[in-house]
Structures are given as structure tokens and as C-alpha cells.
Design a protein around this motif. Structure first.
Motif, PDB file in Angstrom:
ATOM      1  N   LEU A  34       9.223  88.840 -18.720  1.00  0.00           N
ATOM      2  CA  LEU A  34      10.197  89.613 -17.944  1.00  0.00           C
ATOM      3  C   LEU A  34       9.499  90.671 -17.096  1.00  0.00           C
ATOM      4  N   ASP A  35       8.447  91.264 -17.610  1.00  0.00           N
ATOM      5  CA  ASP A  35       7.678  92.220 -16.814  1.00  0.00           C
ATOM      6  C   ASP A  35       7.070  91.542 -15.590  1.00  0.00           C
ATOM      7  N   ASP A  36       6.622  90.313 -15.760  1.00  0.00           N
ATOM      8  CA  ASP A  36       6.086  89.571 -14.620  1.00  0.00           C
ATOM      9  C   ASP A  36       7.164  89.350 -13.561  1.00  0.00           C
ATOM     10  N   LEU A  37       8.368  88.996 -13.997  1.00  0.00           N
ATOM     11  CA  LEU A  37       9.468  88.811 -13.046  1.00  0.00           C
ATOM     12  C   LEU A  37       9.783  90.113 -12.322  1.00  0.00           C
ATOM     13  N   ALA A  38       9.818  91.195 -13.075  1.00  0.00           N
ATOM     14  CA  ALA A  38      10.145  92.490 -12.473  1.00  0.00           C
ATOM     15  C   ALA A  38       9.093  92.925 -11.463  1.00  0.00           C
ATOM     16  N   ALA A  39       7.875  92.398 -11.598  1.00  0.00           N
ATOM     17  CA  ALA A  39       6.789  92.781 -10.693  1.00  0.00           C
ATOM     18  C   ALA A  39       6.814  92.032  -9.366  1.00  0.00           C
ATOM     19  N   ILE A  40       7.647  90.992  -9.256  1.00  0.00           N
ATOM     20  CA  ILE A  40       7.745  90.272  -7.981  1.00  0.00           C
ATOM     21  C   ILE A  40       8.443  91.170  -6.968  1.00  0.00           C
ATOM     22  N   PRO A  41       7.848  91.438  -5.820  1.00  0.00           N
ATOM     23  CA  PRO A  41       8.510  92.283  -4.823  1.00  0.00           C
ATOM     24  C   PRO A  41       9.898  91.753  -4.461  1.00  0.00           C
ATOM     25  N   ARG A  42      10.870  92.650  -4.389  1.00  0.00           N
ATOM     26  CA  ARG A  42      12.250  92.237  -4.116  1.00  0.00           C
ATOM     27  C   ARG A  42      12.367  91.435  -2.831  1.00  0.00           C
ATOM     28  N   GLU A  43      11.579  91.790  -1.822  1.00  0.00           N
ATOM     29  CA  GLU A  43      11.698  91.099  -0.536  1.00  0.00           C
ATOM     30  C   GLU A  43      11.151  89.681  -0.592  1.00  0.00           C
ATOM     31  N   TRP A  44      10.458  89.318  -1.668  1.00  0.00           N
ATOM     32  CA  TRP A  44       9.980  87.949  -1.833  1.00  0.00           C
ATOM     33  C   TRP A  44      10.971  87.073  -2.592  1.00  0.00           C
ATOM     34  N   LEU A  45      12.038  87.634  -3.075  1.00  0.00           N
ATOM     35  CA  LEU A  45      13.035  86.869  -3.831  1.00  0.00           C
ATOM     36  C   LEU A  45      14.208  86.525  -2.920  1.00  0.00           C
ATOM     37  N   HIS A  46      14.426  85.227  -2.697  1.00  0.00           N
ATOM     38  CA  HIS A  46      15.528  84.786  -1.839  1.00  0.00           C
ATOM     39  C   HIS A  46      16.572  83.987  -2.596  1.00  0.00           C
ATOM     40  N   TYR A  47      16.188  83.344  -3.685  1.00  0.00           N
ATOM     41  CA  TYR A  47      17.138  82.685  -4.573  1.00  0.00           C
ATOM     42  C   TYR A  47      16.450  82.336  -5.875  1.00  0.00           C
ATOM     43  N   ALA A  48      17.247  81.957  -6.872  1.00  0.00           N
ATOM     44  CA  ALA A  48      16.725  81.540  -8.166  1.00  0.00           C
ATOM     45  C   ALA A  48      17.496  80.316  -8.631  1.00  0.00           C
ATOM     46  N   GLN A  49      16.852  79.504  -9.464  1.00  0.00           N
ATOM     47  CA  GLN A  49      17.489  78.287  -9.968  1.00  0.00           C
ATOM     48  C   GLN A  49      17.928  78.481 -11.419  1.00  0.00           C
ATOM     49  N   MET A  50      19.165  78.098 -11.692  1.00  0.00           N
ATOM     50  CA  MET A  50      19.788  78.296 -13.000  1.00  0.00           C
ATOM     51  C   MET A  50      19.943  76.978 -13.744  1.00  0.00           C
ATOM     52  N   CYS A  51      19.555  76.992 -15.015  1.00  0.00           N
ATOM     53  CA  CYS A  51      19.847  75.926 -15.962  1.00  0.00           C
ATOM     54  C   CYS A  51      19.456  76.451 -17.329  1.00  0.00           C
ATOM     55  N   ASP A  52      19.731  75.687 -18.359  1.00  0.00           N
ATOM     56  CA  ASP A  52      19.253  76.002 -19.695  1.00  0.00           C
ATOM     57  C   ASP A  52      18.295  74.902 -20.121  1.00  0.00           C
ATOM     58  N   GLY A  53      17.678  75.059 -21.295  1.00  0.00           N
ATOM     59  CA  GLY A  53      16.734  74.071 -21.770  1.00  0.00           C
ATOM     60  C   GLY A  53      16.718  73.990 -23.283  1.00  0.00           C
ATOM     61  N   SER A  54      16.209  72.881 -23.781  1.00  0.00           N
ATOM     62  CA  SER A  54      16.232  72.626 -25.217  1.00  0.00           C
ATOM     63  C   SER A  54      15.173  73.435 -25.954  1.00  0.00           C
ATOM     64  N   VAL A  55      15.391  73.567 -27.270  1.00  0.00           N
ATOM     65  CA  VAL A  55      14.448  74.220 -28.171  1.00  0.00           C
ATOM     66  C   VAL A  55      14.191  73.272 -29.342  1.00  0.00           C
ATOM     67  N   PRO A  56      12.922  73.040 -29.721  1.00  0.00           N
ATOM     68  CA  PRO A  56      11.719  73.611 -29.102  1.00  0.00           C
ATOM     69  C   PRO A  56      11.398  72.941 -27.777  1.00  0.00           C
ATOM     70  N   ALA A  57      10.678  73.659 -26.943  1.00  0.00           N
ATOM     71  CA  ALA A  57      10.298  73.120 -25.644  1.00  0.00           C
ATOM     72  C   ALA A  57       9.178  72.102 -25.797  1.00  0.00           C
ATOM     73  N   PRO A  58       9.089  71.129 -24.882  1.00  0.00           N
ATOM     74  CA  PRO A  58       7.953  70.199 -24.907  1.00  0.00           C
ATOM     75  C   PRO A  58       6.638  70.947 -24.748  1.00  0.00           C
ATOM     76  N   THR A  59       5.582  70.352 -25.242  1.00  0.00           N
ATOM     77  CA  THR A  59       4.271  70.990 -25.144  1.00  0.00           C
ATOM     78  C   THR A  59       3.311  70.247 -24.220  1.00  0.00           C
ATOM     79  N   ASP A  60       3.637  69.019 -23.834  1.00  0.00           N
ATOM     80  CA  ASP A  60       2.747  68.281 -22.933  1.00  0.00           C
ATOM     81  C   ASP A  60       3.381  68.170 -21.554  1.00  0.00           C
ATOM     82  N   ASP A  61       2.532  68.029 -20.553  1.00  0.00           N
ATOM     83  CA  ASP A  61       3.003  68.048 -19.166  1.00  0.00           C
ATOM     84  C   ASP A  61       3.992  66.930 -18.865  1.00  0.00           C
ATOM     85  N   ALA A  62       3.754  65.739 -19.379  1.00  0.00           N
ATOM     86  CA  ALA A  62       4.642  64.617 -19.071  1.00  0.00           C
ATOM     87  C   ALA A  62       6.066  64.908 -19.521  1.00  0.00           C
ATOM     88  N   GLU A  63       6.222  65.488 -20.692  1.00  0.00           N
ATOM     89  CA  GLU A  63       7.555  65.814 -21.182  1.00  0.00           C
ATOM     90  C   GLU A  63       8.151  67.018 -20.469  1.00  0.00           C
TER      91      GLU A  63
END
Length: 283
Positions: free
Chosen positions: A175-204
Motif C-alpha cells: 500500500l505504501d508503494d501505491l501511495a508513492a505513485i504520483p497522482r498525476e500518473w494515475l488515470h484509471y485502475a482495474q477492479m476484480c478479486d482473486g482466489s486464495v491461496p494465489a498461484p505461485t508459478d507464472d503460468a498459473e
């Protein structure tokens, strides 16, 4: 003021642009996003920049619609990237009134990738479009810190970083990383949810991102915390490919559910966040 909601290309990727606009109108979306170039070879896209008649028809349809085009997909920055090759796409985007184009970073040579992004952002600015670099954990831009480092090297008003909730939760982004993004660089965000536990390999990780996202509030991502960190009026694109759920419910009821669930998340209380690290934004 409530954030505008967009119907992302990937959510209804089997739907052609004219019908995509119809769906957005019927189910309470303010904007749409179109995929003009495929995310991977052989996958679905609608190359309007190569079809003047189809583009003209869509421009006329949008003139009579309350729905606007927000984003276009997808420009990938590879080792052989040539910004000039994307001028037809940006010209079409300008006619459609698009605000941003989604950019993926595939070049593992960071210096060359940074230069490619800077050249693309400069070109986008000529068309009144911003170049939204999306961090994804399996790419050469794996988290928000990497995206900030790359985008910071570009000049001008077309710099942009795209925050996708799924990639926030499944990368090293905090969250600190998100807060550090300059506001003028944010134009939209993508919303969804995801399963737990998350996959650990790139293919998944890739398969989940393209096929198995979950309705907001029905997975394990602390969405309320992410959106409490982002600007309250930031436009949202609901990117939620999940064909089994869509077929089971029917497209119309399913889209209504996505809108209602997203609004509920946005109006809900802030949740606590686990310590920083990969997968830290899970309930």
C-alpha cells in the motif's frame, strides 16, 4: 462524486465493439475499453485501426451514446519495439475519444524498455492519449516500484501507471508503494478479486489473470484497502474474465452483479492489511 465504471475488453472479449457498447449502456457502465491488438498471438482482438468502415460505424454509434471509450489495448514493449508502428492505433483511438492505451513491458533489458516507454509516451501525447504502463508479476515490470522507475524517465503529460488489483495482490507491491505513485500518473485502475491461496508459478498467474478472476468481495484480495489508498474519483475498469460464472448466470445478470459488487466494495469500510510482501493484500 462516484468513480466512473468501465466495462473492460477482457470481461466480454467475445463481444464485438458495437455490442460491447450496447452491454455497457444496458448494465450501468460509464465507459468501455476495446482490445485492438491481441495480448498474445492468436488471441481475440478487434483491429478497428485496420478497418475504416467499422471504425466509422463505431464512431457514429458512440456519438449517440452516453457511454465513452476510455482505454485501448494492448501495446507490448518488446526488444524490437517500434513506436511509429502504433500510429494507426493511436489515430483510431483519438477518433474514438480514448483517454489511455494499456502498455505491457516485456523487454528484460531495463534501459531499452525505459527508452521504448519514453518514446511511446511522447507519441501518445500527440494524440491526447496517455501510455498506461501496467505492472504484472510475470513481466519485465513486475511491481509498482519497477513501473515508477520506468515511467519517471519519460517526459511530458502522457506518463501513466495502471493499477490492477489482481497484480497488486500477487506482486511485491505494498500500500505504501501505491501511495508513492504520483497522482498525476494515475488515470484509471482495474477492479476484480482473486482466489486464495494465489498461484505461485507464472503460468498459473497468467491463466488466472486471463480466465479466472473473481467478483469483487468474493475472493481474497483486500480491495477496500487498495481503493482507500487510490484517489476516490479514479476511474475504474472492471476487468473480470470468468466464462464459467458468466455462462451460469447469463451475461446480463452477471454484469449487473459486477457493477453492484464493485459499488459495494467502494462504499465499504477499510480493512486491515497484512505485513508487506507478495500476497500481502489478502483478507
Amino acid at each position: 462524486m462516484s468513480a466512473p465504471l468501465g466495462l473492460a475488453a477482457l470481461t466480454v472479449l467475445d463481444t464485438a465493439p458495437l455490442q460491447h457498447v450496447d452491454l455497457a449502456e444496458r448494465h450501468g457502465f460509464d465507459t468501455v475499453g476495446f482490445r485492438l491488438l491481441p495480448a498474445a498471438p492468436g488471441t481475440t482482438a478487434y483491429p478497428l485501426h485496420e478497418d475504416p468502415a467499422a471504425l466509422d460505424t463505431l464512431v457514429r454509434r458512440l456519438a449517440d451514446s452516453p457511454v465513452e471509450v476510455f482505454d485501448l489495448e494492448i501495446i507490448r514493449l518488446g526488444a524490437d519495439f517500434d513506436a511509429a508502428a502504433y500510429e494507426p492505433l493511436l489515430e483510431a483511438g483519438a477518433r474514438l475519444g480514448a483517454k489511455t492505451v494499456l502498455v505491457g513491458g516485456d523487454d528484460r533489458d531495463r534501459a531499452r524498455l525505459t527508452d521504448s516507454y519514453a518514446r511511446l509516451a511522447e507519441l501518445c501525447a500527440r494524440y491526447g492519449i496517455v501510455a498506461s504502463l501496467e505492472f504484472m508479476p510475470w513481466t519485465a515490470v513486475p511491481d509498482s516500484k519497477a513501473a515508477v522507475e520506468i515511467v519517471a524517465q519519460a517526459d511530458g503529460p502522457a506518463r501513466s501507471i495502471l493499477v490492477d488489483a489482481l497484480h497488486v495482490a500477487r506482486s511485491a507491491t505494498t500500500l505504501d508503494d501505491l501511495a508513492a505513485i504520483p497522482r498525476e500518473w494515475l488515470h484509471y485502475a482495474q477492479m476484480c478479486d482473486g482466489s486464495v491461496p494465489a498461484p505461485t508459478d507464472d503460468a498459473e498467474l497468467i491463466r488466472h489473470a486471463r480466465e479466472e478472476r473473481l467478483v469483487p468481495g468474493e475472493g481474497g484480495i483486500a480491495l477496500a484497502d487498495i481503493w482507500a489508498t487510490l484517489p476516490a474519483d479514479l476511474p475504474i475498469s472492471i476487468e473480470l474474465p470468468n466464462e464459467p460464472q458468466r455462462r451460469a448466470a447469463g451475461t446480463g445478470p452477471w454484469l449487473d452483479h459486477l457493477v453492484a459488487a464493485t459499488r459495494e466494495v467502494l462504499s465499504g469500510p477499510r480493512r486491515s492489511v497484512a505485513p508487506a510482501g507478495r500476497g500481502q493484500l489478502l483478507r
